[in-house]
Design a protein around this motif. Structure first.
Motif, PDB file in Angstrom:
ATOM      1  N   CYS A  18       0.833  -1.201   0.000  1.00 49.10           N
ATOM      2  CA  CYS A  18       0.000   0.000   0.000  1.00 49.10           C
ATOM      3  C   CYS A  18       0.871   1.256   0.000  1.00 49.10           C
ATOM      4  CB  CYS A  18      -0.903   0.014   1.236  1.00 49.10           C
ATOM      5  SG  CYS A  18      -1.968  -1.438   1.374  1.00 49.10           S
ATOM      6  N   SER A  20       2.584   4.003   1.377  1.00 52.25           N
ATOM      7  CA  SER A  20       3.059   4.311   2.718  1.00 52.25           C
ATOM      8  C   SER A  20       4.545   4.652   2.663  1.00 52.25           C
ATOM      9  CB  SER A  20       2.835   3.096   3.613  1.00 52.25           C
ATOM     10  OG  SER A  20       3.525   3.217   4.820  1.00 52.25           O
ATOM     11  N   ALA A  23       6.831   1.679   2.312  1.00 48.11           N
ATOM     12  CA  ALA A  23       6.668   0.813   1.142  1.00 48.11           C
ATOM     13  C   ALA A  23       7.944   0.613   0.327  1.00 48.11           C
ATOM     14  CB  ALA A  23       5.536   1.328   0.254  1.00 48.11           C
ATOM     15  N   GLY A  48       0.068   2.811  -4.162  1.00 44.96           N
ATOM     16  CA  GLY A  48       1.253   2.138  -3.642  1.00 44.96           C
ATOM     17  C   GLY A  48       2.314   1.915  -4.707  1.00 44.96           C
ATOM     18  N   PRO A  88       3.213  -2.643   3.611  1.00 44.99           N
ATOM     19  CA  PRO A  88       2.484  -2.118   4.755  1.00 44.99           C
ATOM     20  C   PRO A  88       0.982  -2.057   4.458  1.00 44.99           C
ATOM     21  CG  PRO A  88       3.482  -0.317   3.532  1.00 44.99           C
ATOM     22  CD  PRO A  88       3.933  -1.592   2.877  1.00 44.99           C
ATOM     23  N   THR A  90      -2.301   0.001   5.071  1.00 48.42           N
ATOM     24  CA  THR A  90      -2.667   1.364   5.455  1.00 48.42           C
ATOM     25  C   THR A  90      -4.085   1.431   6.028  1.00 48.42           C
ATOM     26  OG1 THR A  90      -3.481   1.825   3.229  1.00 48.42           O
ATOM     27  CG2 THR A  90      -1.169   2.420   3.712  1.00 48.42           C
ATOM     28  N   TYR A 125       0.604  -0.002   9.133  1.00 46.24           N
ATOM     29  CA  TYR A 125       1.528   1.127   9.294  1.00 46.24           C
ATOM     30  C   TYR A 125       0.714   2.386   9.048  1.00 46.24           C
ATOM     31  CZ  TYR A 125       5.539   4.201   8.951  1.00 46.24           C
ATOM     32  OH  TYR A 125       6.451   5.210   9.172  1.00 46.24           O
ATOM     33  N   LEU A 126       0.433   3.120  10.129  1.00 44.99           N
ATOM     34  CA  LEU A 126      -0.367   4.327  10.030  1.00 44.99           C
ATOM     35  C   LEU A 126      -0.067   5.238  11.196  1.00 44.99           C
ATOM     36  CD1 LEU A 126      -3.817   3.562  11.467  1.00 44.99           C
ATOM     37  CD2 LEU A 126      -2.442   1.681  10.628  1.00 44.99           C
ATOM     38  N   ASN A 127      -0.591   6.450  11.116  1.00 48.35           N
ATOM     39  CA  ASN A 127      -0.298   7.381  12.190  1.00 48.35           C
ATOM     40  C   ASN A 127      -1.272   7.205  13.360  1.00 48.35           C
ATOM     41  OD1 ASN A 127      -2.538   9.323  12.004  1.00 48.35           O
ATOM     42  ND2 ASN A 127      -1.581  10.011  10.099  1.00 48.35           N
ATOM     43  N   SER A 153       1.721  -3.036  15.446  1.00 47.54           N
ATOM     44  CA  SER A 153       1.702  -1.741  14.764  1.00 47.54           C
ATOM     45  C   SER A 153       2.666  -0.789  15.442  1.00 47.54           C
ATOM     46  CB  SER A 153       0.297  -1.134  14.826  1.00 47.54           C
ATOM     47  OG  SER A 153      -0.626  -1.962  14.181  1.00 47.54           O
ATOM     48  N   HIS A 155       2.705   2.869  15.449  1.00 45.84           N
ATOM     49  CA  HIS A 155       2.075   4.124  15.043  1.00 45.84           C
ATOM     50  C   HIS A 155       3.035   5.280  15.255  1.00 45.84           C
ATOM     51  CE1 HIS A 155      -1.567   1.648  16.360  1.00 45.84           C
ATOM     52  NE2 HIS A 155      -1.446   1.549  15.059  1.00 45.84           N
ATOM     53  N   ASP A 161       6.769  10.762   9.450  1.00 42.87           N
ATOM     54  CA  ASP A 161       6.863   9.400   8.927  1.00 42.87           C
ATOM     55  C   ASP A 161       7.568   8.500   9.923  1.00 42.87           C
ATOM     56  OD1 ASP A 161       5.551   9.668   6.534  1.00 42.87           O
ATOM     57  OD2 ASP A 161       7.349  10.227   5.425  1.00 42.87           O
TER      58      ASP A 161
END
Length: 184
Positions: A18, A20, A23, A48, A88, A90, A125-127, A153, A155, A161
């Motif tokens: 995805c 990210s 990636a 991606g 990753p 998302t 993998y996200l904030n 995860s 975060h 990033d």
């Protein structure tokens, strides 16, 4: 479940990538999977695809990267998967997948994998702001109830990033090993 294969045939792993910040490191997972005796093909979300070095990944796998639907009658460029790793994974892909939305090739493959019994793992993998959203937690719960193995995860703050150094590509293989009977 042990993946049935001919003695000379390696199991085939789809790696769904995805859009990210981590990636570009997908080659780490491809290499680790190959060292664990997998053949690997990469499927990228349309966004991606712009995050990875397609030429390098195709050279590494020996297969074209899939990102778009093929036309009727076109041959399938990848063999059917014995397992799938979404890495990753998302926020967008996790939520659409859990909701059964199949508007890209990657999501179509993931939605079908459940009905076909293909072992699947996701490495989110996200904030942290996205991770706090109730839809995300509900989506993870739904995916787990479907048998999807969810990795840890890392975060990061919404404006950075961060956590890329804590993203463990090899965790996908570790999670799949007991399910598909391969070395991890």
């Amino acid at each position: 479940m042990t993946v049935p294969t001919a003695p000379d045939k390696k199991p085939f792993l789809y790696v769904v990538v995805c859009a990210s910040g981590v990636a570009p490191g997908v080659g780490e997972l491809v290499t680790a999977a190959q060292e664990a005796n997998w053949d690997v093909g990469v499927v990228a979300t349309p966004r991606g695809l712009g995050f990875i070095d397609a030429e390098a990944v195709e050279a590494l796998t020996g297969y074209p990267i899939r990102s778009a639907w093929r036309s009727p009658g076109e041959p399938r460029p990848l063999p059917p998967p014995d397992a799938i790793a979404v890495a990753p994974a998302t926020f967008n892909t996790i939520n659409k997948w859990a909701a059964g939305i199949s508007d890209t090739l990657a999501l179509g493959i993931l939605c079908e994998a459940y009905g076909m019994g293909v072992p699947t793992v996701a490495l989110p993998y996200l904030n942290s702001a996205q991770a706090a959203h109730p839809a995300y937690r509900q989506s993870l719960d739904r995916l787990r109830s479907m048998g999807v193995l969810i990795g840890s995860s890392a975060h990061h703050p919404p404006t950075a990033d961060g956590a890329a150094d804590r993203f463990r590509w090899e965790e996908a293989l570790e999670l799949l090993a007991p399910v598909v009977g391969t070395a991890g």
